[in-house]
Design a protein around this motif. Structure first.
Motif, mmCIF file in Angstrom:
data_model
loop_
_atom_site.group_PDB
_atom_site.id
_atom_site.type_symbol
_atom_site.label_atom_id
_atom_site.label_comp_id
_atom_site.label_asym_id
_atom_site.label_seq_id
_atom_site.Cartn_x
_atom_site.Cartn_y
_atom_site.Cartn_z
ATOM 1 N N PHE A 1 0.856 -1.187 0.000
ATOM 2 C CA PHE A 1 0.000 0.000 0.000
ATOM 3 C C PHE A 1 0.890 1.234 0.000
ATOM 4 N N VAL A 2 0.548 2.185 -0.867
ATOM 5 C CA VAL A 2 1.301 3.436 -0.934
ATOM 6 C C VAL A 2 0.359 4.576 -0.563
ATOM 7 N N PRO A 3 0.892 5.684 -0.051
ATOM 8 C CA PRO A 3 0.030 6.818 0.284
ATOM 9 C C PRO A 3 -0.631 7.392 -0.964
ATOM 10 N N ALA A 4 -1.872 7.783 -0.812
ATOM 11 C CA ALA A 4 -2.645 8.268 -1.950
ATOM 12 C C ALA A 4 -2.370 9.727 -2.283
ATOM 13 N N LEU A 5 -1.625 10.413 -1.462
ATOM 14 C CA LEU A 5 -1.422 11.852 -1.620
ATOM 15 C C LEU A 5 -0.717 12.182 -2.933
ATOM 16 N N GLY A 6 -1.404 12.887 -3.814
ATOM 17 C CA GLY A 6 -0.805 13.412 -5.031
ATOM 18 C C GLY A 6 -0.688 12.458 -6.205
ATOM 19 N N THR A 7 -1.243 11.255 -6.123
ATOM 20 C CA THR A 7 -1.082 10.334 -7.243
ATOM 21 C C THR A 7 -1.837 10.804 -8.480
ATOM 22 N N SER B 1 5.941 17.104 -15.455
ATOM 23 C CA SER B 1 5.713 18.456 -15.950
ATOM 24 C C SER B 1 4.937 19.336 -14.971
ATOM 25 N N GLY B 2 4.448 18.796 -13.875
ATOM 26 C CA GLY B 2 3.749 19.604 -12.878
ATOM 27 C C GLY B 2 2.355 19.087 -12.599
ATOM 28 N N GLU B 3 1.517 19.967 -12.045
ATOM 29 C CA GLU B 3 0.151 19.581 -11.710
ATOM 30 C C GLU B 3 -0.681 19.420 -12.974
ATOM 31 N N PRO C 1 7.165 15.749 -5.780
ATOM 32 C CA PRO C 1 6.300 14.589 -5.607
ATOM 33 C C PRO C 1 6.904 13.344 -6.257
ATOM 34 N N ALA C 2 6.537 12.189 -5.743
ATOM 35 C CA ALA C 2 7.020 10.926 -6.302
ATOM 36 C C ALA C 2 6.208 10.592 -7.543
ATOM 37 N N THR C 3 6.796 10.798 -8.715
ATOM 38 C CA THR C 3 6.143 10.486 -9.978
ATOM 39 C C THR C 3 7.032 9.547 -10.783
ATOM 40 N N LEU C 4 6.488 9.051 -11.850
ATOM 41 C CA LEU C 4 7.221 8.114 -12.696
ATOM 42 C C LEU C 4 8.476 8.754 -13.278
ATOM 43 N N SER C 5 8.473 10.053 -13.485
ATOM 44 C CA SER C 5 9.628 10.731 -14.075
ATOM 45 C C SER C 5 10.863 10.639 -13.175
ATOM 46 N N LEU C 6 10.676 10.477 -11.870
ATOM 47 C CA LEU C 6 11.820 10.325 -10.970
ATOM 48 C C LEU C 6 12.582 9.034 -11.253
ATOM 49 N N LEU C 7 11.879 7.991 -11.652
ATOM 50 C CA LEU C 7 12.552 6.737 -12.003
ATOM 51 C C LEU C 7 13.362 6.893 -13.286
ATOM 52 N N TRP C 8 12.930 7.795 -14.166
ATOM 53 C CA TRP C 8 13.643 8.002 -15.430
ATOM 54 C C TRP C 8 14.888 8.858 -15.232
ATOM 55 N N THR C 9 14.820 9.831 -14.295
ATOM 56 C CA THR C 9 15.869 10.847 -14.228
ATOM 57 C C THR C 9 16.909 10.625 -13.151
ATOM 58 N N ALA C 10 16.560 10.005 -12.044
ATOM 59 C CA ALA C 10 17.510 9.871 -10.926
ATOM 60 C C ALA C 10 18.489 8.727 -11.224
ATOM 61 N N PRO C 11 19.767 9.024 -11.438
ATOM 62 C CA PRO C 11 20.723 7.965 -11.795
ATOM 63 C C PRO C 11 20.946 6.986 -10.656
ATOM 64 N N TYR D 1 0.554 5.055 -13.013
ATOM 65 C CA TYR D 1 1.998 5.228 -13.156
ATOM 66 C C TYR D 1 2.619 5.808 -11.879
ATOM 67 N N ASN D 2 1.937 6.783 -11.286
ATOM 68 C CA ASN D 2 2.467 7.408 -10.077
ATOM 69 C C ASN D 2 2.406 6.467 -8.876
ATOM 70 N N ILE D 3 1.389 5.607 -8.813
ATOM 71 C CA ILE D 3 1.310 4.608 -7.741
ATOM 72 C C ILE D 3 2.471 3.633 -7.864
ATOM 73 N N ALA D 4 2.755 3.189 -9.084
ATOM 74 C CA ALA D 4 3.884 2.271 -9.298
ATOM 75 C C ALA D 4 5.196 2.948 -8.934
ATOM 76 N N ALA D 5 5.340 4.216 -9.287
ATOM 77 C CA ALA D 5 6.575 4.941 -8.948
ATOM 78 C C ALA D 5 6.719 5.080 -7.438
ATOM 79 N N LYS D 6 5.618 5.362 -6.733
ATOM 80 C CA LYS D 6 5.691 5.458 -5.275
ATOM 81 C C LYS D 6 6.088 4.129 -4.661
ATOM 82 N N PHE D 7 5.636 3.031 -5.248
ATOM 83 C CA PHE D 7 6.016 1.722 -4.725
ATOM 84 C C PHE D 7 7.516 1.489 -4.890
ATOM 85 N N PHE D 8 8.057 1.800 -6.068
ATOM 86 C CA PHE D 8 9.480 1.567 -6.300
ATOM 87 C C PHE D 8 10.365 2.562 -5.557
ATOM 88 N N LEU D 9 9.839 3.746 -5.269
ATOM 89 C CA LEU D 9 10.629 4.781 -4.592
ATOM 90 C C LEU D 9 10.454 4.792 -3.081
#
Length: 186
Positions: free
Chosen positions: A97-103, A111-113, A170-180, A141-149
């Protein structure tokens, strides 16, 4: 049927339309069982080991509109999670279970809100860069990113300008793409 019967009477006694309420409850329960059976069967056919849900336990919708609150509470959110958990445990799978805030609020591409059409199609959202996306797919996508992050944001992401140890992004899918550092860990 309940609305029609309620219009015909001035006073509703205790237990008014009880059999119709019971029938509606049982129909909803049956549809939740069917839905979770298909979900678990689909996940097992793909070889999934973990099912991830938003943690909506105790969540209350905000806003003055009665319709939104009623729609949320008649939706089977807790029943679907419980039935899925029971059936998925039989397959020796894990639940997360991941927090629902901002998914749903943030765009998965970073790109933002997102903005939603108020009087048009509410299931479609527009990103700041002009992309039009399905809101549920974006939230997935954001729920999956929160799980991996989970548990790694403060350690591996660059800190924000606030003295707080956790970043404000916020924890979004783009963080998985950009954070080395995260790409090598995932």
């Amino acid at each position: 049927m309940i609305r029609t019967a309620a219009k015909k009477t001035k006073r509703m006694s205790r237990g008014f339309a009880a059999k119709w309420y019971r029938k509606g409850f049982n129909i909803a329960k049956n549809s939740a069982h069917q839905m979770t059976r298909e979900l678990v069967k689909f996940a097992a056919s793909l070889g999934a080991t973990t099912l991830v849900f938003e943690n909506l336990k105790g969540w209350r919708p905000k806003g003055p509109r009665y319709g939104l609150r009623k729609k949320f509470h008649t939706w089977l959110h807790r029943r679907i999670v419980e039935f899925t958990e029971w059936k998925w445990r039989e397959h020796s799978g894990r639940m997360a279970f991941v927090p629902a805030l901002g998914t749903s609020k943030w765009a998965c591409d970073g790109s933002g809100e997102v903005t939603r059409s108020v009087n048009g199609n509410y299931s479609v959202c527009r990103f700041k860069n002009g992309k039009v996306y399905n809101c549920d797919l974006n939230a997935t996508y954001n729920i999956a990113a929160k799980f991996f992050l989970r548990g790694r944001e403060a350690d591996q992401l660059e800190p924000g300008q606030s003295p707080d140890s956790k970043p404000r992004i916020p924890a979004t899918l783009s963080l998985l793409w950009t954070a080395p550092a995260l790409q090598s860990a995932a």
